[in-house]
Motif scaffolding. Structure first.
Motif, PDB file in Angstrom:
ATOM      1  N   VAL A 182       0.860  -1.190   0.000  1.00 43.17           N
ATOM      2  CA  VAL A 182       0.000   0.000   0.000  1.00 43.17           C
ATOM      3  C   VAL A 182       0.892   1.234   0.000  1.00 43.17           C
ATOM      4  O   VAL A 182       1.816   1.347   0.807  1.00 43.17           O
ATOM      5  CB  VAL A 182      -0.925   0.029   1.234  1.00 43.17           C
ATOM      6  N   GLY A 183       0.614   2.169  -0.906  1.00 52.12           N
ATOM      7  CA  GLY A 183       1.395   3.393  -0.992  1.00 52.12           C
ATOM      8  C   GLY A 183       0.972   4.418   0.044  1.00 52.12           C
ATOM      9  O   GLY A 183       0.014   4.226   0.797  1.00 52.12           O
ATOM     10  N   ARG A 184       1.674   5.534   0.077  1.00 51.34           N
ATOM     11  CA  ARG A 184       1.399   6.571   1.072  1.00 51.34           C
ATOM     12  C   ARG A 184      -0.009   7.143   0.935  1.00 51.34           C
ATOM     13  O   ARG A 184      -0.612   7.563   1.914  1.00 51.34           O
ATOM     14  CB  ARG A 184       2.426   7.695   0.942  1.00 51.34           C
ATOM     15  N   ASP A 185      -0.517   7.196  -0.278  1.00 51.66           N
ATOM     16  CA  ASP A 185      -1.848   7.761  -0.501  1.00 51.66           C
ATOM     17  C   ASP A 185      -2.924   6.679  -0.526  1.00 51.66           C
ATOM     18  O   ASP A 185      -4.015   6.894  -1.051  1.00 51.66           O
ATOM     19  CB  ASP A 185      -1.882   8.555  -1.807  1.00 51.66           C
ATOM     20  N   ALA A 186      -2.623   5.522   0.055  1.00 56.55           N
ATOM     21  CA  ALA A 186      -3.541   4.376   0.151  1.00 56.55           C
ATOM     22  C   ALA A 186      -3.747   3.668  -1.182  1.00 56.55           C
ATOM     23  O   ALA A 186      -4.590   2.783  -1.291  1.00 56.55           O
ATOM     24  CB  ALA A 186      -4.895   4.791   0.736  1.00 56.55           C
ATOM     25  N   THR A 187      -2.964   4.037  -2.197  1.00 53.62           N
ATOM     26  CA  THR A 187      -3.051   3.339  -3.476  1.00 53.62           C
ATOM     27  C   THR A 187      -2.467   1.938  -3.337  1.00 53.62           C
ATOM     28  O   THR A 187      -1.448   1.734  -2.684  1.00 53.62           O
ATOM     29  CB  THR A 187      -2.282   4.109  -4.562  1.00 53.62           C
ATOM     30  N   ASN A 188      -3.137   0.977  -3.930  1.00 55.92           N
ATOM     31  CA  ASN A 188      -2.633  -0.396  -3.937  1.00 55.92           C
ATOM     32  C   ASN A 188      -2.715  -0.930  -5.363  1.00 55.92           C
ATOM     33  O   ASN A 188      -3.208  -0.257  -6.273  1.00 55.92           O
ATOM     34  CB  ASN A 188      -3.414  -1.264  -2.945  1.00 55.92           C
ATOM     35  N   TRP A 189      -2.217  -2.156  -5.556  1.00 54.65           N
ATOM     36  CA  TRP A 189      -2.165  -2.707  -6.911  1.00 54.65           C
ATOM     37  C   TRP A 189      -3.550  -2.808  -7.533  1.00 54.65           C
ATOM     38  O   TRP A 189      -3.725  -2.564  -8.733  1.00 54.65           O
ATOM     39  CB  TRP A 189      -1.494  -4.082  -6.895  1.00 54.65           C
ATOM     40  N   LEU A 190      -4.545  -3.154  -6.739  1.00 53.73           N
ATOM     41  CA  LEU A 190      -5.897  -3.280  -7.277  1.00 53.73           C
ATOM     42  C   LEU A 190      -6.427  -1.931  -7.758  1.00 53.73           C
ATOM     43  O   LEU A 190      -7.094  -1.846  -8.796  1.00 53.73           O
ATOM     44  CB  LEU A 190      -6.837  -3.855  -6.216  1.00 53.73           C
ATOM     45  N   VAL A 191      -6.149  -0.886  -7.006  1.00 49.38           N
ATOM     46  CA  VAL A 191      -6.591   0.456  -7.406  1.00 49.38           C
ATOM     47  C   VAL A 191      -5.981   0.834  -8.753  1.00 49.38           C
ATOM     48  O   VAL A 191      -6.665   1.397  -9.624  1.00 49.38           O
ATOM     49  CB  VAL A 191      -6.213   1.490  -6.329  1.00 49.38           C
ATOM     50  N   ILE A 192      -4.702   0.518  -8.931  1.00 50.10           N
ATOM     51  CA  ILE A 192      -4.040   0.834 -10.204  1.00 50.10           C
ATOM     52  C   ILE A 192      -4.692   0.070 -11.349  1.00 50.10           C
ATOM     53  O   ILE A 192      -4.963   0.623 -12.418  1.00 50.10           O
ATOM     54  CB  ILE A 192      -2.535   0.512 -10.120  1.00 50.10           C
ATOM     55  N   ALA A 193      -4.976  -1.207 -11.123  1.00 51.68           N
ATOM     56  CA  ALA A 193      -5.603  -2.020 -12.167  1.00 51.68           C
ATOM     57  C   ALA A 193      -6.986  -1.494 -12.522  1.00 51.68           C
ATOM     58  O   ALA A 193      -7.362  -1.420 -13.702  1.00 51.68           O
ATOM     59  CB  ALA A 193      -5.691  -3.476 -11.713  1.00 51.68           C
ATOM     60  N   VAL A 194      -7.758  -1.117 -11.511  1.00 56.20           N
ATOM     61  CA  VAL A 194      -9.103  -0.592 -11.757  1.00 56.20           C
ATOM     62  C   VAL A 194      -9.024   0.747 -12.486  1.00 56.20           C
ATOM     63  O   VAL A 194      -9.741   0.981 -13.467  1.00 56.20           O
ATOM     64  CB  VAL A 194      -9.873  -0.448 -10.429  1.00 56.20           C
ATOM     65  N   ALA A 195      -8.157   1.640 -12.007  1.00 57.30           N
ATOM     66  CA  ALA A 195      -8.041   2.957 -12.628  1.00 57.30           C
ATOM     67  C   ALA A 195      -7.598   2.856 -14.084  1.00 57.30           C
ATOM     68  O   ALA A 195      -8.028   3.645 -14.931  1.00 57.30           O
ATOM     69  CB  ALA A 195      -7.063   3.817 -11.839  1.00 57.30           C
ATOM     70  N   ALA A 196      -6.740   1.866 -14.370  1.00 49.76           N
ATOM     71  CA  ALA A 196      -6.258   1.673 -15.740  1.00 49.76           C
ATOM     72  C   ALA A 196      -7.206   0.813 -16.567  1.00 49.76           C
ATOM     73  O   ALA A 196      -6.972   0.596 -17.753  1.00 49.76           O
ATOM     74  CB  ALA A 196      -4.872   1.034 -15.720  1.00 49.76           C
TER      75      ALA A 196
END
Length: 234
Positions: free
Chosen positions: A27-41
């Motif tokens: 989990v990144g500093r801004d609460a971003t995680n791998w799933l968030v990246i996949a969904v956003a992309a």
């Protein structure tokens, strides 16, 4: 890893996760995680691969909540449905809010219906101690508030500052720009009628009065119904 997820490079994602070079629950500093990246992309293959490799974590954890938040904001319901099918619990928080509140805020009826039809708890506490019915009333969507009451939302919710459905509906009617001839005003009046029919104080308690009632253990009032049916409902 982030580039592989954003590009939908499932083979590289598998390689990195299977080699233990990358933690699927990072989990990144801004609460971003791998799933968030996949969904956003909007990378379906990347999302499937991550879910297969345990990137969801706990069904009500922060990773699941942030991923659901990202999915709820999208017009395409695929992402929300896919995460839920993988075990993500809709009764969670993301983006600093109750996810059901986020669904209301999108004004996407399909998204809201998915939450309502798949176990979203209408009485789950928001981050300010209220509920989705109360925050929706504060947004003056009294049509949805009445629907939530139909579905079992508590009419007695009070948030941390002492606001209630009754006080919120009363305040809306006193706003100079409020259109008293509008269909939404009819929904507001219906809400007040439903509340008064079950013994809700009229006028509603102020925030200070609400605090005092709650501290004294007198909110909700004793021996009142837990639901507020529509007039004439069985």
């Amino acid at each position: 890893m982030a580039r592989a997820v954003a590009d939908g490079d499932a083979a590289t994602i598998r390689q990195l996760l299977d080699s233990s070079e990358v933690d699927p629950l990072t989990v990144g500093r801004d609460a971003t995680n791998w799933l968030v990246i996949a969904v956003a992309a909007r990378q379906k293959g990347a999302l499937d691969t991550l879910l297969e490799r345990g990137a969801l974590g706990g069904p009500k954890g922060k990773i699941a909540g942030q991923a659901l938040y990202a999915a709820t904001l999208l017009d395409d319901p695929y992402w929300l449905k896919r995460l839920h099918a993988a075990g993500a619990d809709l009764n969670n928080y993301g983006g600093g809010k109750l996810l059901l509140e986020v669904a209301v805020d999108t004004r996407n009826r399909e998204t809201l219906d998915f939450y309502l039809e798949h176990g979203a708890d209408l009485n789950m506490r928001s981050n300010v101690g209220g509920s989705v019915a109360l925050s929706t009333a504060q947004a003056r969507r009294f049509d949805l508030v009445n629907e939530f009451l139909d579905r079992g939302a508590s009419p007695w919710v009070m948030d941390s500052i002492g606001s209630t459905l009754g006080s919120t509906a009363e305040r809306a009617g006193k706003v100079p720009a409020w259109d008293h001839r509008s269909p939404m005003n009819q929904e507001r009046l219906l809400l007040l009628e439903r509340l008064h029919a079950i013994g809700f104080p009229n006028p509603a308690p102020t925030a200070d009065e609400g605090h005092a009632l709650r501290e004294a253990g007198k909110w909700p009032p004793p021996n009142v119904p837990g639901k507020a049916p529509r007039p004439g409902a069985p």
